[in-house]
Design a protein around this motif. Structure first.
Motif, PDB file in Angstrom:
ATOM      1  N   ARG A  95      44.713  36.582  46.246  1.00 18.39           N
ATOM      2  CA  ARG A  95      43.511  35.835  45.837  1.00 18.39           C
ATOM      3  C   ARG A  95      42.850  36.498  44.627  1.00 18.39           C
ATOM      4  NH1 ARG A  95      38.235  35.957  46.083  1.00 18.39           N
ATOM      5  NH2 ARG A  95      38.147  37.983  47.116  1.00 18.39           N
ATOM      6  N   ARG A  96      42.902  37.846  44.603  1.00 19.48           N
ATOM      7  CA  ARG A  96      42.264  38.582  43.514  1.00 19.48           C
ATOM      8  C   ARG A  96      43.123  38.680  42.256  1.00 19.48           C
ATOM      9  NH1 ARG A  96      40.265  44.104  46.548  1.00 19.48           N
ATOM     10  NH2 ARG A  96      39.215  43.101  48.294  1.00 19.48           N
ATOM     11  N   GLU A  97      44.418  38.363  42.402  1.00 22.20           N
ATOM     12  CA  GLU A  97      45.364  38.588  41.307  1.00 22.20           C
ATOM     13  C   GLU A  97      44.892  37.922  40.020  1.00 22.20           C
ATOM     14  OE1 GLU A  97      49.314  37.131  42.034  1.00 22.20           O
ATOM     15  OE2 GLU A  97      50.199  38.634  40.696  1.00 22.20           O
ATOM     16  N   GLY A  98      44.845  38.693  38.958  1.00 21.32           N
ATOM     17  CA  GLY A  98      44.477  38.150  37.651  1.00 21.32           C
ATOM     18  C   GLY A  98      42.991  38.191  37.376  1.00 21.32           C
ATOM     19  N   LEU A  99      42.193  38.520  38.406  1.00 19.45           N
ATOM     20  CA  LEU A  99      40.738  38.596  38.196  1.00 19.45           C
ATOM     21  C   LEU A  99      40.383  40.060  37.924  1.00 19.45           C
ATOM     22  CD1 LEU A  99      37.854  37.401  38.314  1.00 19.45           C
ATOM     23  CD2 LEU A  99      37.882  37.791  40.790  1.00 19.45           C
ATOM     24  N   SER A 100      39.963  40.335  36.703  1.00 24.77           N
ATOM     25  CA  SER A 100      39.632  41.707  36.330  1.00 24.77           C
ATOM     26  C   SER A 100      38.518  42.243  37.218  1.00 24.77           C
ATOM     27  CB  SER A 100      39.168  41.731  34.868  1.00 24.77           C
ATOM     28  OG  SER A 100      38.405  42.904  34.638  1.00 24.77           O
ATOM     29  N   GLY A 101      38.674  43.507  37.627  1.00 26.90           N
ATOM     30  CA  GLY A 101      37.636  44.159  38.418  1.00 26.90           C
ATOM     31  C   GLY A 101      36.323  44.207  37.662  1.00 26.90           C
ATOM     32  N   LEU A 102      36.390  44.335  36.335  1.00 24.42           N
ATOM     33  CA  LEU A 102      35.169  44.389  35.518  1.00 24.42           C
ATOM     34  C   LEU A 102      34.455  43.039  35.526  1.00 24.42           C
ATOM     35  CD1 LEU A 102      36.444  46.477  32.458  1.00 24.42           C
ATOM     36  CD2 LEU A 102      35.132  47.271  34.447  1.00 24.42           C
ATOM     37  N   VAL A 103      35.253  41.970  35.414  1.00 26.04           N
ATOM     38  CA  VAL A 103      34.677  40.615  35.421  1.00 26.04           C
ATOM     39  C   VAL A 103      34.059  40.320  36.794  1.00 26.04           C
ATOM     40  CG1 VAL A 103      35.239  38.145  35.256  1.00 26.04           C
ATOM     41  CG2 VAL A 103      36.291  39.781  33.662  1.00 26.04           C
ATOM     42  N   GLU A 104      34.796  40.702  37.852  1.00 24.82           N
ATOM     43  CA  GLU A 104      34.307  40.451  39.221  1.00 24.82           C
ATOM     44  C   GLU A 104      33.003  41.202  39.470  1.00 24.82           C
ATOM     45  OE1 GLU A 104      33.582  41.236  43.366  1.00 24.82           O
ATOM     46  OE2 GLU A 104      34.254  42.792  41.971  1.00 24.82           O
ATOM     47  N   LYS A 105      32.917  42.451  38.960  1.00 18.44           N
ATOM     48  CA  LYS A 105      31.709  43.257  39.173  1.00 18.44           C
ATOM     49  C   LYS A 105      30.518  42.661  38.416  1.00 18.44           C
ATOM     50  CE  LYS A 105      30.206  48.022  39.367  1.00 18.44           C
ATOM     51  NZ  LYS A 105      30.597  49.408  39.418  1.00 18.44           N
ATOM     52  N   ALA A 106      30.787  42.218  37.189  1.00 13.46           N
ATOM     53  CA  ALA A 106      29.719  41.611  36.381  1.00 13.46           C
ATOM     54  C   ALA A 106      29.191  40.343  37.058  1.00 13.46           C
ATOM     55  CB  ALA A 106      30.245  41.299  34.979  1.00 13.46           C
ATOM     56  N   ALA A 107      30.096  39.552  37.654  1.00 15.76           N
ATOM     57  CA  ALA A 107      29.684  38.304  38.319  1.00 15.76           C
ATOM     58  C   ALA A 107      28.797  38.618  39.521  1.00 15.76           C
ATOM     59  CB  ALA A 107      30.918  37.519  38.761  1.00 15.76           C
ATOM     60  N   ARG A 108      29.072  39.757  40.203  1.00 16.45           N
ATOM     61  CA  ARG A 108      28.275  40.143  41.370  1.00 16.45           C
ATOM     62  C   ARG A 108      26.846  40.502  40.986  1.00 16.45           C
ATOM     63  NH1 ARG A 108      30.423  45.076  43.967  1.00 16.45           N
ATOM     64  NH2 ARG A 108      32.403  44.900  42.891  1.00 16.45           N
ATOM     65  N   LYS A 109      26.679  41.006  39.752  1.00 17.57           N
ATOM     66  CA  LYS A 109      25.349  41.460  39.320  1.00 17.57           C
ATOM     67  C   LYS A 109      24.443  40.324  38.880  1.00 17.57           C
ATOM     68  CE  LYS A 109      26.579  46.176  38.215  1.00 17.57           C
ATOM     69  NZ  LYS A 109      27.122  47.058  37.197  1.00 17.57           N
ATOM     70  N   GLU A 110      25.076  39.148  38.644  1.00 19.62           N
ATOM     71  CA  GLU A 110      24.258  38.044  38.124  1.00 19.62           C
ATOM     72  C   GLU A 110      23.331  37.491  39.196  1.00 19.62           C
ATOM     73  OE1 GLU A 110      27.140  35.348  36.463  1.00 19.62           O
ATOM     74  OE2 GLU A 110      27.463  36.659  34.751  1.00 19.62           O
TER      75      GLU A 110
END
Ligand SMILES: N=c1c2ncn([C@@H]3O[C@H](COP(=O)(O)OP(=O)(O)OP(=O)(O)O)[C@@H](O)[C@H]3O)c2ncn1[C@@H]1O[C@H](COP(=O)(O)O)[C@@H](O)[C@H]1O
Length: 110
Positions: A95-110
């Motif tokens: 499910r996480r494949e291809g989703l950058s950890g940096l992008v995922e972390k930034a989305a969590r902060k929004e």
């Protein structure tokens, strides 16, 4: 190729672990671990994780492989305690494949 060979090792070991829920603690390490209650496997995971760290600090590849195998094995016992399987983890990784950890972390902060 036999049916056994077609199954991957994680699935085979998970099946064996599952079967040990009904086994005697005298005849099986996994059954013994189950019989000690949920905290016993948590303690082993803590110990094995520390051993992975020490092996990595020593830059000893064979030792890292050995200790990570111990860690994976004990986390599989933990999964079985919670009626989860390695497939639940591989599905999550997929499910996480291809989703950058940096992008995922930034989305969590929004
Ligand atoms: N992959 C493993 C596996 N990896 C590690 N271990 C055991 O995990 C323990 C690791 O603990 P330590 O290194 O801390 O050694 P220890 O001091 O002996 O451990 P403790 O007594 O302190 O818990 C050892 O007893 C190892 O033998 C495993 N025991 C079993 N399996 C798999 O599980 C299957 C079922 O095992 P049984 O339930 O014993 O039949 C086996 O056929 C294997 O496929």
């Amino acid at each position: 190729m036999t049916a056994l060979n077609n199954q991957d090792i994680l699935s085979r070991v998970a099946e064996t672990i599952e079967s040990r829920k009904e086994a005697s603690p005298d005849s099986s390490y996994v059954a013994k671990l189950f019989s000690k209650g949920p905290d016993a496997v948590l303690k082993k995971i803590g110990e094995e994780a520390t051993e992975v760290v020490l092996a990595a600090k020593d830059q000893d590849k064979a030792h890292i492989v050995y200790e990570v195998a111990d860690l994976w094995f004990h986390t599989m016992v933990l999964l079985a305690q919670h009626n989860l399987s390695p497939e639940d983890i591989t599905k999550e990784l997929a499910r996480r494949e291809g989703l950058s950890g940096l992008v995922e972390k930034a989305a969590r902060k929004e």
